[in-house]
Design a protein around this motif. Structure first.
Motif, PDB file in Angstrom:
ATOM      1  N   THR A  26       0.841  -1.203   0.000  1.00 38.05           N
ATOM      2  CA  THR A  26       0.000   0.000   0.000  1.00 38.05           C
ATOM      3  C   THR A  26       0.871   1.246   0.000  1.00 38.05           C
ATOM      4  OG1 THR A  26      -1.781  -1.162   1.171  1.00 38.05           O
ATOM      5  CG2 THR A  26      -1.823   1.253   1.228  1.00 38.05           C
ATOM      6  N   VAL A  27       1.900   1.251   0.851  1.00 43.05           N
ATOM      7  CA  VAL A  27       2.826   2.391   0.897  1.00 43.05           C
ATOM      8  C   VAL A  27       3.530   2.541  -0.450  1.00 43.05           C
ATOM      9  CG1 VAL A  27       4.971   3.246   1.960  1.00 43.05           C
ATOM     10  CG2 VAL A  27       3.140   2.327   3.396  1.00 43.05           C
ATOM     11  N   TYR A  33       2.437   1.603  -3.408  1.00 41.06           N
ATOM     12  CA  TYR A  33       1.458   2.099  -4.376  1.00 41.06           C
ATOM     13  C   TYR A  33       1.249   3.604  -4.203  1.00 41.06           C
ATOM     14  CZ  TYR A  33      -2.930   2.501  -6.985  1.00 41.06           C
ATOM     15  OH  TYR A  33      -3.904   2.874  -7.869  1.00 41.06           O
ATOM     16  N   LEU A  34       1.091   4.047  -2.977  1.00 37.42           N
ATOM     17  CA  LEU A  34       0.894   5.474  -2.711  1.00 37.42           C
ATOM     18  C   LEU A  34       2.121   6.288  -3.123  1.00 37.42           C
ATOM     19  CD1 LEU A  34      -0.960   5.292   0.723  1.00 37.42           C
ATOM     20  CD2 LEU A  34      -1.939   5.815  -1.538  1.00 37.42           C
ATOM     21  N   LEU A  36       2.054   6.789  -6.796  1.00 32.65           N
ATOM     22  CA  LEU A  36       1.099   7.833  -7.171  1.00 32.65           C
ATOM     23  C   LEU A  36       1.645   9.230  -6.851  1.00 32.65           C
ATOM     24  CD1 LEU A  36      -2.280   6.256  -6.016  1.00 32.65           C
ATOM     25  CD2 LEU A  36      -1.421   6.474  -8.355  1.00 32.65           C
ATOM     26  N   ILE A  37       2.341   9.350  -5.748  1.00 37.38           N
ATOM     27  CA  ILE A  37       2.877  10.642  -5.326  1.00 37.38           C
ATOM     28  C   ILE A  37       3.983  11.127  -6.255  1.00 37.38           C
ATOM     29  CG2 ILE A  37       4.278  11.747  -3.522  1.00 37.38           C
ATOM     30  CD1 ILE A  37       2.625  10.094  -1.489  1.00 37.38           C
ATOM     31  N   PRO A  79      -0.851  11.269 -11.562  1.00 32.96           N
ATOM     32  CA  PRO A  79      -1.212  10.068 -10.790  1.00 32.96           C
ATOM     33  C   PRO A  79      -2.371   9.267 -11.373  1.00 32.96           C
ATOM     34  CG  PRO A  79      -0.948  11.962  -9.344  1.00 32.96           C
ATOM     35  CD  PRO A  79      -0.867  12.471 -10.747  1.00 32.96           C
ATOM     36  N   ALA A 128      -2.534   5.330 -12.144  1.00 35.31           N
ATOM     37  CA  ALA A 128      -3.540   4.510 -11.463  1.00 35.31           C
ATOM     38  C   ALA A 128      -4.410   3.734 -12.442  1.00 35.31           C
ATOM     39  CB  ALA A 128      -4.410   5.382 -10.564  1.00 35.31           C
ATOM     40  N   LEU A 163      -2.922  -2.075  -7.581  1.00 32.87           N
ATOM     41  CA  LEU A 163      -4.097  -1.889  -6.725  1.00 32.87           C
ATOM     42  C   LEU A 163      -4.768  -3.230  -6.420  1.00 32.87           C
ATOM     43  CD1 LEU A 163      -5.947   0.114  -5.266  1.00 32.87           C
ATOM     44  CD2 LEU A 163      -7.263   0.300  -7.399  1.00 32.87           C
TER      45      LEU A 163
END
Length: 153
Positions: free
Chosen positions: A83-84, A86-87, A90-91, A96, A100, A109
């Motif tokens: 999750t970290v 993936y974030l 995106l950052i 983003p 995504a 995801l």
């Protein structure tokens, strides 16, 4: 050398526009031709492999009966790590939503959602085998067996 095939790297416009921490993060995550990028990819491959092994072990009734709590804890640790990751992806990209909705963004995801869904829908954690699809994101896949051997030994 490992490199995300068809990734955001293939689209230079998705690189953050200015030189800052996002650009450094982008280089580490998406560019495997740097020492940090190569290390990131190798750690990611090893983490994906370990996660898939945990899911496989958890699917064996006898193993799950003895080690269920440990396997469940490990699965949550992997899910939080993914999750970290993936974030962070995106950052660090310039667009983003474009990442995504890309093939690899959707695979990333789908690799984390089953664990969260398992809180609401028991049994959905077995969809975690989708994580093995993340191996397809490495153009070094042809060298994946040798890379795994190097990582293990």
């Amino acid at each position: 050398m490992l490199k995300m095939a068809g990734s955001v790297k293939d689209n230079p416009q998705n690189r953050p526009p200015d030189e800052n921490w996002r650009n450094t993060l982008y280089t580490i995550i998406f560019e495997a031709d740097t020492p940090a990028g190569k290390l990131f990819d190798e750690v990611l491959i090893l983490t994906i492999l370990l996660s898939v092994i945990v899911v496989m072990l958890d699917s064996v009734r006898e193993t799950a009966a003895v080690y269920g709590n440990l396997l469940s804890s490990l699965e949550w640790i992997f899910t939080i790590l993914f999750t970290v990751e993936y974030l962070l992806r995106l950052i660090c990209v310039g667009r983003p939503l474009r990442y995504a909705t890309s093939f690899f963004g959707i695979i990333d995801l789908m690799a984390i959602l089953p664990t969260y869904f398992s809180m609401l829908l028991p049994g959905s954690q077995y969809l975690l085998v989708i994580r093995s699809l993340r191996f397809s994101g490495f153009s070094g896949c042809l060298n994946l067996p040798s890379t795994l051997v190097k990582l293990i030994y």
